[in-house]
Design an enzyme around this catalytic site. Structure first.
Site, PDB file in Angstrom:
ATOM      1  N   LYS A  52       0.810  -1.192   0.000  1.00  0.00           N
ATOM      2  CA  LYS A  52       0.000   0.000   0.000  1.00  0.00           C
ATOM      3  C   LYS A  52       0.853   1.255   0.000  1.00  0.00           C
ATOM      4  O   LYS A  52       0.375   2.335  -0.287  1.00  0.00           O
ATOM      5  CB  LYS A  52      -0.886   0.025   1.262  1.00  0.00           C
ATOM      6  CG  LYS A  52      -1.855  -1.120   1.376  1.00  0.00           C
ATOM      7  CD  LYS A  52      -2.588  -1.030   2.738  1.00  0.00           C
ATOM      8  CE  LYS A  52      -2.303  -2.317   3.460  1.00  0.00           C
ATOM      9  NZ  LYS A  52      -2.898  -2.444   4.762  1.00  0.00           N
ATOM     10  N   ASP A 112      14.972   0.352   0.509  1.00  0.00           N
ATOM     11  CA  ASP A 112      15.712   0.304   1.756  1.00  0.00           C
ATOM     12  C   ASP A 112      16.820  -0.746   1.579  1.00  0.00           C
ATOM     13  O   ASP A 112      17.853  -0.470   0.979  1.00  0.00           O
ATOM     14  CB  ASP A 112      14.692  -0.046   2.849  1.00  0.00           C
ATOM     15  CG  ASP A 112      15.240   0.014   4.255  1.00  0.00           C
ATOM     16  OD1 ASP A 112      16.051   0.899   4.536  1.00  0.00           O
ATOM     17  OD2 ASP A 112      14.841  -0.820   5.086  1.00  0.00           O
TER      18      ASP A 112
HETATM   19  P1  IMP Z   1      13.348  -3.272   1.379  1.00  0.00           P
HETATM   20  O1  IMP Z   1      12.939  -4.614   0.899  1.00  0.00           O
HETATM   21  O2  IMP Z   1      14.209  -3.363   2.631  1.00  0.00           O
HETATM   22  O3  IMP Z   1      13.985  -2.389   0.335  1.00  0.00           O
HETATM   23  O4  IMP Z   1      12.049  -2.596   1.965  1.00  0.00           O
HETATM   24  C1  IMP Z   1      11.201  -1.840   1.274  1.00  0.00           C
HETATM   25  C2  IMP Z   1       9.899  -1.720   2.050  1.00  0.00           C
HETATM   26  O5  IMP Z   1      10.132  -1.536   3.455  1.00  0.00           O
HETATM   27  C3  IMP Z   1       9.186  -0.492   1.587  1.00  0.00           C
HETATM   28  O6  IMP Z   1       8.297  -0.789   0.549  1.00  0.00           O
HETATM   29  C4  IMP Z   1       8.482  -0.043   2.847  1.00  0.00           C
HETATM   30  O7  IMP Z   1       7.226  -0.666   2.935  1.00  0.00           O
HETATM   31  C5  IMP Z   1       9.330  -0.524   3.995  1.00  0.00           C
HETATM   32  N1  IMP Z   1      10.199   0.564   4.502  1.00  0.00           N
HETATM   33  C6  IMP Z   1      11.540   0.654   4.425  1.00  0.00           C
HETATM   34  N2  IMP Z   1      11.997   1.763   5.012  1.00  0.00           N
HETATM   35  C7  IMP Z   1      10.903   2.406   5.485  1.00  0.00           C
HETATM   36  C8  IMP Z   1      10.715   3.659   6.195  1.00  0.00           C
HETATM   37  O8  IMP Z   1      11.642   4.416   6.518  1.00  0.00           O
HETATM   38  N3  IMP Z   1       9.427   3.965   6.507  1.00  0.00           N
HETATM   39  C9  IMP Z   1       8.365   3.181   6.164  1.00  0.00           C
HETATM   40  N4  IMP Z   1       8.496   2.028   5.491  1.00  0.00           N
HETATM   41  C10 IMP Z   1       9.752   1.643   5.165  1.00  0.00           C
END
Ligand code: IMP
Ligand code: MG
Length: 189
Positions: A52, A112
């Protein structure tokens, strides 16, 4: 309690000043839309919103793309704690239509660790997309655990947990129109 009062309470959980104001976000989203419009002119573009978190960015971005796009939605969940993803991704809602032969633009809120998007990228390429690009509003390059580069990104931000403009903590704060760093007390208690 009026809606404004409730929002004011949410803003009290934000550290210091806002990281990005709605005006700064709008200006950058306009630029991204213009760039995407130029890059995909004459192509059959499908824009995919990752639910979302990306929904607010998505509805703003598509209105800045001056091309006859089609849109689709995918909901995924990545296991992990509330503030860190584990990279194990599960599809909760899949695309409505096949994407083989289509030029695909994935719209995400934030990169992230990069785990979620590298899973998605591989998954969508295996379905025969003609091309696959990524647009993310936010990028936290310091946290990357797998190599992943977005083709379009709005802002590079420091390694802090942010909320607002679609981004949540425990499903809250998505409806804040600006982006701020969440006070660590909120998720440490
Ligand atoms: P990744 O797989 O670690 O790149 O995570 C990506 C997902 O983690 C994003 O789509 C977000 O839903 C969540 N996410 C990562 N960092 C944040 C943040 O600082 N605030 C809110 N959601 C985050
Ligand atoms: Mg999320």
């Amino acid at each position: 309690m009026s809606e404004n009062t409730i929002k004011r309470h949410m803003y009290e959980d934000i550290k210091d000043e806002l990281l990005l104001t709605r005006e700064e976000i709008a200006e950058r989203v306009r630029e991204m839309g213009r760039q995407i419009t130029e890059d995909f002119r004459g192509k059959d573009l499908t824009v995919i919103c990752i639910l979302k978190g990306a929904v607010v960015f998505f509805v703003d971005l598509i209105r800045e793309i001056d091309l006859p796009i089609t849109m689709d939605f995918m909901a995924i969940s990545s296991y992990g704690s509330a503030t860190k993803s584990s990279g194990v991704v599960r599809i909760l809602k899949d695309l409505d239509k096949p994407i083989n032969g289509k030029h695909v633009l994935i719209v995400e809120d934030i990169v992230d660790s990069g785990m979620t998007l590298s899973f998605l990228k591989e998954n969508l390429i295996s379905r025969g997309a003609a091309s696959l690009h990524i647009a993310t509003l936010l990028d936290k390059p310091e946290r990357r655990r797998v190599p992943l580069k977005a083709d379009y990104f709005g802002f590079t931000i420091p390694d802090e947990f942010v909320v607002g403009y679609g981004l949540d903590y425990d499903e809250k704060y998505r409806n804040l129109p600006d982006i701020g760093v969440l006070r660590p007390e909120v998720y440490e208690k």
